[in-house]
Design a protein around this motif. Structure first.
Motif, PDB file in Angstrom:
ATOM      1  N   SER A  30       0.833  -1.191   0.000  1.00 60.04           N
ATOM      2  CA  SER A  30       0.000   0.000   0.000  1.00 60.04           C
ATOM      3  C   SER A  30       0.873   1.249   0.000  1.00 60.04           C
ATOM      4  CB  SER A  30      -0.904   0.004   1.232  1.00 60.04           C
ATOM      5  OG  SER A  30      -0.139   0.243   2.399  1.00 60.04           O
ATOM      6  N   PRO A  31       0.351   2.370  -0.492  1.00 62.43           N
ATOM      7  CA  PRO A  31       1.130   3.620  -0.496  1.00 62.43           C
ATOM      8  C   PRO A  31       1.668   3.979   0.885  1.00 62.43           C
ATOM      9  CG  PRO A  31      -0.846   3.856  -1.826  1.00 62.43           C
ATOM     10  CD  PRO A  31      -0.965   2.533  -1.128  1.00 62.43           C
ATOM     11  N   ARG A  32       0.958   3.562   1.917  1.00 62.95           N
ATOM     12  CA  ARG A  32       1.384   3.884   3.283  1.00 62.95           C
ATOM     13  C   ARG A  32       2.758   3.307   3.598  1.00 62.95           C
ATOM     14  NH1 ARG A  32      -1.845   1.850   8.713  1.00 62.95           N
ATOM     15  NH2 ARG A  32      -0.426   2.765  10.257  1.00 62.95           N
ATOM     16  N   TYR A  33       3.073   2.110   3.020  1.00 58.30           N
ATOM     17  CA  TYR A  33       4.331   1.435   3.340  1.00 58.30           C
ATOM     18  C   TYR A  33       5.311   1.389   2.171  1.00 58.30           C
ATOM     19  CZ  TYR A  33       1.898  -0.106   7.521  1.00 58.30           C
ATOM     20  OH  TYR A  33       1.211  -0.127   8.712  1.00 58.30           O
ATOM     21  N   ALA A  34       4.899   1.850   1.005  1.00 58.67           N
ATOM     22  CA  ALA A  34       5.750   1.754  -0.181  1.00 58.67           C
ATOM     23  C   ALA A  34       7.096   2.436   0.016  1.00 58.67           C
ATOM     24  CB  ALA A  34       5.030   2.347  -1.389  1.00 58.67           C
ATOM     25  N   ALA A  35       7.125   3.475   0.824  1.00 60.57           N
ATOM     26  CA  ALA A  35       8.371   4.221   1.014  1.00 60.57           C
ATOM     27  C   ALA A  35       9.359   3.501   1.922  1.00 60.57           C
ATOM     28  CB  ALA A  35       8.069   5.608   1.585  1.00 60.57           C
ATOM     29  N   ILE A  36       8.895   2.482   2.667  1.00 65.28           N
ATOM     30  CA  ILE A  36       9.801   1.848   3.626  1.00 65.28           C
ATOM     31  C   ILE A  36      10.188   0.425   3.254  1.00 65.28           C
ATOM     32  CG2 ILE A  36       8.872   3.266   5.505  1.00 65.28           C
ATOM     33  CD1 ILE A  36       7.533   0.679   6.566  1.00 65.28           C
ATOM     34  N   VAL A  37       9.582  -0.157   2.213  1.00 66.75           N
ATOM     35  CA  VAL A  37       9.927  -1.527   1.838  1.00 66.75           C
ATOM     36  C   VAL A  37      10.423  -1.579   0.403  1.00 66.75           C
ATOM     37  CG1 VAL A  37       8.287  -2.536   3.465  1.00 66.75           C
ATOM     38  CG2 VAL A  37       7.588  -2.118   1.105  1.00 66.75           C
ATOM     39  N   ARG A  38      11.317  -2.531   0.144  1.00 72.07           N
ATOM     40  CA  ARG A  38      11.907  -2.645  -1.191  1.00 72.07           C
ATOM     41  C   ARG A  38      11.400  -3.847  -1.975  1.00 72.07           C
ATOM     42  NH1 ARG A  38      18.150  -3.062  -0.072  1.00 72.07           N
ATOM     43  NH2 ARG A  38      17.638  -1.849   1.779  1.00 72.07           N
ATOM     44  N   TYR A  39      10.638  -4.741  -1.336  1.00 71.93           N
ATOM     45  CA  TYR A  39      10.077  -5.897  -2.029  1.00 71.93           C
ATOM     46  C   TYR A  39       8.564  -5.918  -1.856  1.00 71.93           C
ATOM     47  CZ  TYR A  39      14.889  -7.598  -2.072  1.00 71.93           C
ATOM     48  OH  TYR A  39      16.238  -7.715  -2.258  1.00 71.93           O
ATOM     49  N   GLN A  40       7.876  -6.375  -2.886  1.00 70.50           N
ATOM     50  CA  GLN A  40       6.431  -6.532  -2.789  1.00 70.50           C
ATOM     51  C   GLN A  40       6.048  -7.788  -2.017  1.00 70.50           C
ATOM     52  OE1 GLN A  40       5.978  -6.057  -7.264  1.00 70.50           O
ATOM     53  NE2 GLN A  40       4.049  -5.184  -6.550  1.00 70.50           N
TER      54      GLN A  40
ATOM     55  N   VAL B  51      14.103  -6.385   3.867  1.00 66.41           N
ATOM     56  CA  VAL B  51      12.907  -5.875   3.190  1.00 66.41           C
ATOM     57  C   VAL B  51      12.782  -4.365   3.330  1.00 66.41           C
ATOM     58  CG1 VAL B  51      10.375  -5.871   3.268  1.00 66.41           C
ATOM     59  CG2 VAL B  51      11.628  -8.032   3.316  1.00 66.41           C
ATOM     60  N   SER B  52      13.167  -3.841   4.483  1.00 71.88           N
ATOM     61  CA  SER B  52      13.004  -2.403   4.714  1.00 71.88           C
ATOM     62  C   SER B  52      14.078  -1.606   3.990  1.00 71.88           C
ATOM     63  CB  SER B  52      13.050  -2.097   6.212  1.00 71.88           C
ATOM     64  OG  SER B  52      14.284  -2.508   6.768  1.00 71.88           O
ATOM     65  N   ARG B  53      13.699  -0.459   3.489  1.00 70.41           N
ATOM     66  CA  ARG B  53      14.647   0.408   2.791  1.00 70.41           C
ATOM     67  C   ARG B  53      15.583   1.065   3.797  1.00 70.41           C
ATOM     68  NH1 ARG B  53      13.236   1.302  -2.478  1.00 70.41           N
ATOM     69  NH2 ARG B  53      11.076   0.816  -3.058  1.00 70.41           N
ATOM     70  N   PRO B  54      16.857   1.285   3.398  1.00 72.28           N
ATOM     71  CA  PRO B  54      17.803   1.935   4.317  1.00 72.28           C
ATOM     72  C   PRO B  54      17.417   3.391   4.577  1.00 72.28           C
ATOM     73  CG  PRO B  54      18.754   1.690   2.122  1.00 72.28           C
ATOM     74  CD  PRO B  54      17.452   0.937   2.111  1.00 72.28           C
TER      75      PRO B  54
END
Length: 247
Positions: A13-23, A244-247
């Protein structure tokens, strides 16, 4: 999985797209979500089955393991059918009562190999809270899919793919494609986590996923065969969250 849910592209979801790198994250089961079992325990379990039908343990184990590739894709039927087949090859006249007793020993033994890693449920729960989808690919016989819904991890895994029901085993690229199709995501959007059995890490990589090996806990090394892998490794499932989480 709800009817019609398989293959529906859910995505992050857009809410978490900024913090994760894999679907999505695709997990192996034995030795990955579960605690590794020493080979000696596997030998003891199959020896008990051999003794239950009056078969010579060493010969039984040899034929049982030689037929793994057929058994895990359902080519020899369920456990009882496969057991009768192997008994016949060995010239062992197992009775219906012996086969039934052996089947119960087998199911009990298989349940003992499903002890989850202590961070399995918490890791899966966090991934779902982040809207990261989850699949599973397991090379297995009929016992795991038959009892899947009773396992604590089952509610978190939207797309379980079992070799026994898929009629495919790792590292066949088609079994990885089935997981992606079920998730509704491209392989490039998936992280695969496994202990390395069945050449699964190379298979996942060839299928277009990013693969990471999870090491056995403590001093237990449960694989009968060596794992040829020079890629990234982790020691616990909770480390998946860092990947999974973006740096």
């Amino acid at each position: 999985m709800a009817a019609g849910d398989r293959g529906r592209r859910r995505g992050v979801s857009p809410r978490y797209a900024a913090i994760v790198r894999y679907q999505a994250v695709v997990f192996d089961f034995f030795g990955t979500l579960t605690v590794a079992s020493a080979p000696e325990r596997r030998v003891a379990a199959i020896t008990a089955v051999a003794e239950a039908i009056g078969a010579p343990p060493e010969e039984f184990r040899r034929v049982w393991w030689e037929t793994w590739s057929d058994r895990c894709v359902g080519a020899m039927g369920d456990f009882s059918t496969a057991l009768a087949d192997v008994a016949g090859r060995l010239g062992v006249p197992a009775t219906a009562e012996q086969l039934a007793a052996a089947a119960e020993l087998r199911r009990s033994g298989e349940r003992s190999f499903r002890n989850l890693r202590r961070d399995a449920v918490s890791t899966l729960r966090t991934l779902r809270e982040w809207d990261v989808d989850i699949a599973l690919i397991s090379d297995c016989t009929d016992e795991l899919p038959d009892e899947w819904d009773t396992l604590e991890v089952a509610p978190y895994i939207r797309v379980p793919v079992f070799s026994y029901t898929a009629r495919l085993k790792k590292p066949d690229p088609r079994i990885f494609a089935l997981a992606c199709e079920g998730l509704g995501v491209e392989p490039a959007g998936c992280l695969f986590v496994g202990d390395g059995g069945s050449d699964e890490l190379a298979g996942a990589t060839a299928a277009g996923m990013t693969a990471v090996r999870i090491l056995d806990e403590g001093t237990v090394h449960h694989r009968f065969e060596p794992v040829n892998w020079t890629g990234p490794e982790i020691k616990s499932l909770s480390e998946v969250l860092d990947l999974v989480s973006r740096p």
